[in-house]
Design a protein around this motif. Structure first.
Motif, PDB file in Angstrom:
ATOM      1  N   UNK A  29     -47.085  30.917 -30.654  1.00  0.00           N
ATOM      2  CA  UNK A  29     -47.641  29.675 -30.119  1.00  0.00           C
ATOM      3  C   UNK A  29     -46.594  28.721 -29.564  1.00  0.00           C
ATOM      4  N   UNK A  30     -45.373  28.813 -30.046  1.00  0.00           N
ATOM      5  CA  UNK A  30     -44.340  27.891 -29.576  1.00  0.00           C
ATOM      6  C   UNK A  30     -43.506  28.467 -28.450  1.00  0.00           C
ATOM      7  N   UNK A  31     -43.746  29.725 -28.098  1.00  0.00           N
ATOM      8  CA  UNK A  31     -43.006  30.338 -27.001  1.00  0.00           C
ATOM      9  C   UNK A  31     -43.450  29.701 -25.688  1.00  0.00           C
ATOM     10  N   UNK A  41     -44.060  15.771 -25.755  1.00  0.00           N
ATOM     11  CA  UNK A  41     -44.892  14.575 -25.662  1.00  0.00           C
ATOM     12  C   UNK A  41     -46.351  14.957 -25.881  1.00  0.00           C
ATOM     13  N   UNK A  42     -47.244  14.011 -25.674  1.00  0.00           N
ATOM     14  CA  UNK A  42     -48.667  14.269 -25.901  1.00  0.00           C
ATOM     15  C   UNK A  42     -49.188  15.382 -24.995  1.00  0.00           C
ATOM     16  N   UNK A  43     -48.632  15.531 -23.807  1.00  0.00           N
ATOM     17  CA  UNK A  43     -49.028  16.607 -22.907  1.00  0.00           C
ATOM     18  C   UNK A  43     -48.731  17.976 -23.490  1.00  0.00           C
ATOM     19  N   UNK A  44     -47.617  18.093 -24.180  1.00  0.00           N
ATOM     20  CA  UNK A  44     -47.249  19.356 -24.828  1.00  0.00           C
ATOM     21  C   UNK A  44     -48.214  19.648 -25.976  1.00  0.00           C
ATOM     22  N   UNK A  51     -54.231  26.069 -25.707  1.00  0.00           N
ATOM     23  CA  UNK A  51     -53.825  27.462 -25.899  1.00  0.00           C
ATOM     24  C   UNK A  51     -54.504  28.043 -27.134  1.00  0.00           C
ATOM     25  N   UNK A  52     -54.473  27.292 -28.222  1.00  0.00           N
ATOM     26  CA  UNK A  52     -55.089  27.772 -29.458  1.00  0.00           C
ATOM     27  C   UNK A  52     -56.598  27.905 -29.293  1.00  0.00           C
ATOM     28  N   UNK A  53     -57.204  26.954 -28.628  1.00  0.00           N
ATOM     29  CA  UNK A  53     -58.649  27.018 -28.409  1.00  0.00           C
ATOM     30  C   UNK A  53     -59.019  28.278 -27.634  1.00  0.00           C
ATOM     31  N   UNK A  54     -58.251  28.598 -26.603  1.00  0.00           N
ATOM     32  CA  UNK A  54     -58.553  29.795 -25.820  1.00  0.00           C
ATOM     33  C   UNK A  54     -58.304  31.064 -26.635  1.00  0.00           C
ATOM     34  N   UNK A  55     -57.306  31.060 -27.517  1.00  0.00           N
ATOM     35  CA  UNK A  55     -57.064  32.219 -28.380  1.00  0.00           C
ATOM     36  C   UNK A  55     -58.208  32.433 -29.367  1.00  0.00           C
ATOM     37  N   UNK A  81     -47.397  13.610 -30.937  1.00  0.00           N
ATOM     38  CA  UNK A  81     -46.192  14.259 -30.414  1.00  0.00           C
ATOM     39  C   UNK A  81     -45.046  14.201 -31.431  1.00  0.00           C
ATOM     40  N   UNK A  82     -44.915  13.092 -32.147  1.00  0.00           N
ATOM     41  CA  UNK A  82     -43.859  12.955 -33.146  1.00  0.00           C
ATOM     42  C   UNK A  82     -43.999  14.039 -34.221  1.00  0.00           C
TER      43      UNK A  82
END
Length: 106
Positions: A29-31, A41-44, A51-55, A81-82
């Motif tokens: 997931x972090x790749x 940031x919040x976009x990430x 990504x997780x939702x689609x998985x 994000x923090x």
């Protein structure tokens, strides 16, 4: 069980288990999550959530580990994000102490 700080003031925390970290590894997931500049940031965080939702939708085998990760960590009401930056740091440290072939309890 690990606790990551979810905000800069240190008043909010999220509990993360070895199982959560193993799920992050299993699904990579972090790749390629953060951009080349390394800014989280919040976009990430939104990208990770999508990504997780689609998985979960596409996972035909066992989506329970992903669902647990979502409920407990990624979609936690405190996750911003923090917190994601701290989760990335925790994951990096965890990977160093848990070789890829090793499963929990071995």
């Amino acid at each position: 069980m690990y606790r990551i700080q979810a905000n800069a003031t240190g008043t909010k925390h999220i509990c993360v288990t070895d199982g959560h970290l193993q799920t992050i590894r299993d699904y990579a997931l972090f790749q390629f999550l953060a951009s080349s500049n390394g800014i989280v940031d919040e976009g990430v965080l939104d990208k990770l959530r999508l990504t997780i939702r689609s998985l979960i939708v596409a996972d035909n085998v066992n989506g329970k580990p992903l669902l647990d990760l979502c409920i407990d960590v990624i979609y936690n009401k405190e996750m911003k994000a923090y917190g994601l930056r701290n989760l990335l740091s925790l994951y990096d440290e965890w990977v160093k102490t848990h070789p890829a072939g090793q499963k929990d309890g071995e």
